[in-house]
Design an enzyme around this catalytic site. Structure first.
Site, mmCIF file in Angstrom:
data_model
loop_
_atom_site.group_PDB
_atom_site.id
_atom_site.type_symbol
_atom_site.label_atom_id
_atom_site.label_comp_id
_atom_site.label_asym_id
_atom_site.label_seq_id
_atom_site.Cartn_x
_atom_site.Cartn_y
_atom_site.Cartn_z
ATOM 1 N NE ARG A 1 -3.402 -2.128 2.837
ATOM 2 C CZ ARG A 1 -3.192 -3.508 3.628
ATOM 3 N NH1 ARG A 1 -2.000 -3.823 4.080
ATOM 4 N NH2 ARG A 1 -4.278 -4.440 3.716
ATOM 5 C CE LYS B 1 -6.296 -1.248 5.134
ATOM 6 N NZ LYS B 1 -7.435 -1.361 4.561
ATOM 7 C CG HIS C 1 -5.275 0.348 -3.106
ATOM 8 N ND1 HIS C 1 -4.355 1.046 -2.264
ATOM 9 C CD2 HIS C 1 -5.989 -0.611 -2.331
ATOM 10 C CE1 HIS C 1 -4.701 0.450 -1.065
ATOM 11 N NE2 HIS C 1 -5.353 -0.550 -0.946
ATOM 12 N NE ARG D 1 -3.204 -3.733 -1.138
ATOM 13 C CZ ARG D 1 -2.689 -4.478 -0.120
ATOM 14 N NH1 ARG D 1 -1.162 -4.678 -0.276
ATOM 15 N NH2 ARG D 1 -3.042 -5.307 0.379
ATOM 16 C CG HIS E 1 -5.730 -9.053 1.571
ATOM 17 N ND1 HIS E 1 -6.338 -9.419 0.264
ATOM 18 C CD2 HIS E 1 -5.627 -7.884 1.623
ATOM 19 C CE1 HIS E 1 -6.349 -8.448 -0.471
ATOM 20 N NE2 HIS E 1 -6.004 -7.417 0.247
ATOM 21 C CE1 TYR F 1 -6.473 -7.461 -6.650
ATOM 22 C CE2 TYR F 1 -6.502 -8.536 -4.501
ATOM 23 C CZ TYR F 1 -6.379 -7.501 -5.289
ATOM 24 O OH TYR F 1 -6.277 -6.089 -4.693
#
Length: 310
Positions: free
Chosen positions: A158, A182, A254, A257, A280, A289
């Site tokens: 990110r 995150k 993004h 990414r 994730h 994806y």
């Protein structure tokens, strides 16, 4: 036996008053709820229902179907608008039940449809290569920008993770980068040779010059004042490079990414490996994806197979 105080219209008016006075709901939200609930009241009245105690789960479910499919009075709503209307109906019945207006909540087990999963925007490989080749090879900021773009695509980081990098987070021997994701989760991600070469050129020839204006920050990517590059500035770097490359696709923070993940999946990478690389928490987030790949396969099939459209 259920009981009610007044008509459905009265309950709606009481509920909207509750939202405005006790919950402080914004005017825009109230206006939207009022429109949705007015349509709901009309639907119930056409079915001969004026008493909120007479509403059953089947009525609420049927109203949801009418929202999505339309009827003689109204056009069908978009999925997001239909979901919002059902949220308003669920709130109405939950309020009526909690306030003792009715003794049951007919909407409790009727859920709005899940919103359609939006496919990430990914660039074709050739467009990514054009983007990465765009920054000029000389000068402190062009070298920095080239290193930043190469790192974003090589690691799937990110933008916030890239600008948060410190010099010690890059291991040139093991060819890895330590990213702070995150929720404070760290992950170790491989980095390709082109990105390492671009980083080396920047760290050796440009960063020391930029650092002279600062106070000795450990950040990898520096601004003209020698401080850590901001997310907004990094996003501007990406946007400017896309414009110089003449890309027609919309480029977002993004984009690289998403391109990183999509190209890995298309190349045969396991979705759980991509999940780890992206940081994730759940594999379900990464699986979107695979939908991109399936969409691409369908497009190729439709154009290439002689009987695809028959």
């Amino acid at each position: 036996m259920t009981r009610s105080r007044g008509s459905v219209e009265h309950v709606v008016a009481t509920y909207l008053d509750h939202l405005a006075v006790e919950r402080g709901t914004s005017k825009n939200t109230l206006d939207g709820y009022a429109r949705d609930l007015r349509r709901y009241v009309e639907f119930l009245q056409r079915n001969g229902i004026t008493d909120p105690a007479a509403v059953e789960p089947a009525h609420v479910a049927e109203f949801g179907a009418v929202l999505r499919e339309g009827d003689d009075e109204h056009r069908p709503l978009a999925a997001s608008s239909a979901a919002r209307a059902l949220v308003a109906v669920r709130g109405l019945h939950k309020f009526a039940s909690a306030d003792g207006i009715t003794t049951h909540d007919p909407a409790r087990d009727v859920h709005p449809p899940a919103p359609a999963r939006r496919l990430p925007k990914a660039l074709p490989v050739d467009d990514v290569l054009s983007l990465l080749a765009t920054p000029a090879p000389d000068g402190e900021r062009p070298l920095r920008d080239r290193a930043l773009l190469e790192l974003l695509y090589s690691t799937g980081a990110r933008i916030s993770e890239a600008v948060g990098l410190d010099v010690d987070d890059i291991d040139t021997v093991e060819r890895t980068v330590l990213l702070d994701g995150k929720g404070g989760r760290q992950r170790l991600v491989p980095i390709g040779r082109p990105a390492l070469d671009a980083l080396d050129a920047y760290l050796v020839r440009a960063r020391p010059v930029l650092a002279k204006s600062g106070r000795g920050t450990a950040a990898v990517f520096l601004n003209a004042r020698g401080g850590r590059l901001s997310r907004q500035s990094a996003w501007h770097v990406l946007k400017t490079a896309a414009e110089r490359a003449g890309l027609s696709a919309t480029v977002s923070p993004h984009t690289l990414r998403h391109s990183f993940a999509t190209h890995l999946i298309e190349g045969g990478a396991d979705v759980r490996v991509v999940q780890e690389l992206l940081g994730h928490a759940s594999v379900s987030t990464t699986q979107v994806y695979t939908l991109v790949t399936v969409t691409t396969l369908r497009e190729v099939y439709a154009t290439a197979h002689p009987r695809a459209l028959r």
